[in-house]
Design an enzyme around this catalytic site. Structure first.
Site, PDB file in Angstrom:
ATOM      1  CG  ASP A 309      -2.168   1.074   1.251  1.00 37.37           C
ATOM      2  OD1 ASP A 309      -2.718   1.306   0.229  1.00 37.37           O
ATOM      3  OD2 ASP A 309      -2.302   1.923   2.164  1.00 37.37           O
ATOM      4  CD  GLU A 314       3.174   6.607  -1.382  1.00 37.24           C
ATOM      5  OE1 GLU A 314       2.327   7.537  -1.019  1.00 37.24           O
ATOM      6  OE2 GLU A 314       3.396   5.413  -0.633  1.00 37.24           O
ATOM      7  CG  HIS A 345      -0.008   5.990   1.102  1.00 41.14           C
ATOM      8  ND1 HIS A 345       1.162   6.525   1.347  1.00 41.14           N
ATOM      9  CD2 HIS A 345      -0.408   5.820   2.469  1.00 41.14           C
ATOM     10  CE1 HIS A 345       1.429   6.434   2.543  1.00 41.14           C
ATOM     11  NE2 HIS A 345       0.432   6.177   3.267  1.00 41.14           N
ATOM     12  N   GLY A 348      -5.381   4.440   5.451  1.00 40.09           N
ATOM     13  CA  GLY A 348      -6.107   5.083   6.256  1.00 40.09           C
ATOM     14  C   GLY A 348      -7.344   6.196   5.528  1.00 40.09           C
TER      15      GLY A 348
END
Length: 466
Positions: A309, A314, A345, A348
């Site tokens: 993830d 990124e 990602h 959360g």
């Protein structure tokens, strides 16, 4: 005794000055799996200090910060400018010059070069777990406190990891892709139940321990490794070394912070130590794992699958054709391999986690601006001083300074003519921070006190709130 959550009023006036950019101060580097920090909610009662116009305070929110945070700030009359994505550095530098607070997630890099331009900045809010995107030492050097929300998305990340474990074990992603192409593959080859399998958790903090509970509920055996001795939850067992965990676990999942000690914590030697036909999962930070080694492990058959993830590099915004070899040299090879789950990602990224994060970090930002409360700051001394029913002649002094002997004595000598109602001081590395409430202060006294404090050589920043 319970406390009622209230909107905390801004004070009537703020005077501030910051340390020059060439002055040096340092905060300690966070170690691997540091002891769990305190999470204290300070909810002071409404005070009688004359409020000033909150519309003078400018807040910049980037990367699609939860709408509840934006609404909360605007309801309190702050000036709020928000953007869905991270900004290019040149644009960020222009925007940050005049703001008093900035809220970001993981893609915005607040480097020394960017922070140098932030002449009015008081506080940074990281609406996420990590703070490695901020130059914490330089921010502390400026007197800028940095807050994050390290625990609010723990459940969301743990649920994603458990979903990945089941998906890898049943090869769900491959079967779904095959069916979308019209291929019917009803086979049990390399498909297993997770019941009775062993999950090895590296880093038994809030996320690791949440995952431990969920995995046990699925009938899995749980072992974990941490540099601290941490009490197990349920039937989980702590192992003495990471090598022992790698040898025993069917699924290895990482939940550690990004530090020099954890860089490439898992690379080829560790993968060769793992069980034949095991699985590797990483939802912590991209630098924790050598992804090229994962590719080799998958191609050799040592690993039956992997779920990632997070990545070393990124994209800074959402869009097509961004996750390519230009970003990470192994991307094309990794995406071509079977039974590999790649997510952008999103550990959360749930409504629940973002809502809690938005309110928690926003409260910390407001408390620091309005009262100087720095509890749970990651780079700054943690200080809180309760407020009572102030009269109009009470002054709150927020003074950050280099932590050398004699500074507090100098401060109190300046304040000797006034009644010191409350005072609290704390240090963090080479920075110290003291909050002082004094009474019997006139308007003329305010300017005199500020000028004297501003001349103290060890001063980092001084703010007077009245």
């Amino acid at each position: 005794m319970s406390a009622q959550v209230q909107h905390i009023p801004m004070m009537n006036h703020v005077i501030e000055n910051y340390l020059g950019e060439d002055d040096m101060a340092f905060s300690p580097t966070e170690s691997f799996m540091n002891a769990l920090p305190r999470r204290i909610s300070i909810l002071p009662q409404e005070n009688k200090i004359k409020p000033f116009s909150k519309s003078d305070i400018k807040i910049l929110l980037l990367e699609n910060i939860n709408s509840q945070a934006i609404v909360s700030f605007r309801d309190q009359a702050y000036q709020v400018e928000s953007y869905r994505d991270a900004l290019p550095e040149s644009v960020l530098i222009e925007k940050i010059r005049d703001v008093h607070a900035i809220g970001i997630r993981s893609k915005t890099m607040l480097s020394k070069e960017v922070l140098k331009q932030a002449k009015n900045l008081m506080v940074i809010g990281c609406y996420c777990i990590g703070t490695n995107q901020v130059d914490l030492e330089y921010a502390a050097n400026m007197g800028v406190a940095v807050f994050n929300s390290p625990f609010s998305n723990s459940r969301s990340v743990a649920e994603l990891v458990l979903a990945d474990i089941i998906s890898l074990s049943r090869r769900i992603i491959d079967r779904s892709l095959q069916l979308r192409k019209g291929e019917w593959e009803n086979s049990s080859k390399h498909c297993y139940e997770v019941r009775g399998k062993t999950v090895g958790i590296i880093g038994y903090g809030h996320i690791g321990s949440q995952l431990s509970i969920l995995a046990e509920g699925m009938g899995m055996h749980v072992i974990y490794y941490d540099i601290l001795n941490i009490m197990a939850i349920g039937k989980a067992k702590q192992v003495a070394t990471m090598e022992e965990l790698l040898v025993k676990a069917d699924f290895v999942t990482l939940h550690v912070p990004e530090t020099p000690d954890t860089n490439n914590l898992i690379s080829w030697p560790q993968i060769t130590t793992m069980k034949e036909g095991s699985y590797l999962l990483n939802s912590s930070r991209g630098s924790i794992v050598d992804t090229s080694a994962i590719v080799s492990g998958l191609k050799s058959g040592k690993l039956l699958g992997a779920a990632l993830d997070v990545y070393p590099n990124e994209p800074r915004y959402n869009g097509e054709h961004l996750f390519t070899n230009r970003l990470n040299k192994w991307t094309a090879e990794l995406v071509s391999l079977p039974n590999v789950i790649l997510t952008p990602h999103i550990g959360g990224a749930t409504i629940e986690a973002q809502s809690v994060t938005g309110l928690e970090v926003s409260e910390a930002i407001a408390n620091f601006i309005t009262q100087g409360i720095s509890i749970d700051a990651v780079n700054f001394p943690e200080v809180s001083l309760r407020q009572t029913n102030f009269s109009d002649d009470v002054l709150r002094i927020l003074f950050a300074h280099l932590d050398v002997p004699g500074v507090l004595r100098t401060v109190n000598n300046i304040l000797a003519a006034y009644n010191i109602e409350k005072q609290y001081s704390e240090s963090n590395g080479k920075i110290a921070y003291v909050i002082t409430d004094i009474s019997s202060v006139t308007q003329n006294d305010v300017h005199s006190i500020y000028n004297q404090l501003d001349k103290i050589p060890e001063k980092v920043t001084v703010r007077l709130i009245y």
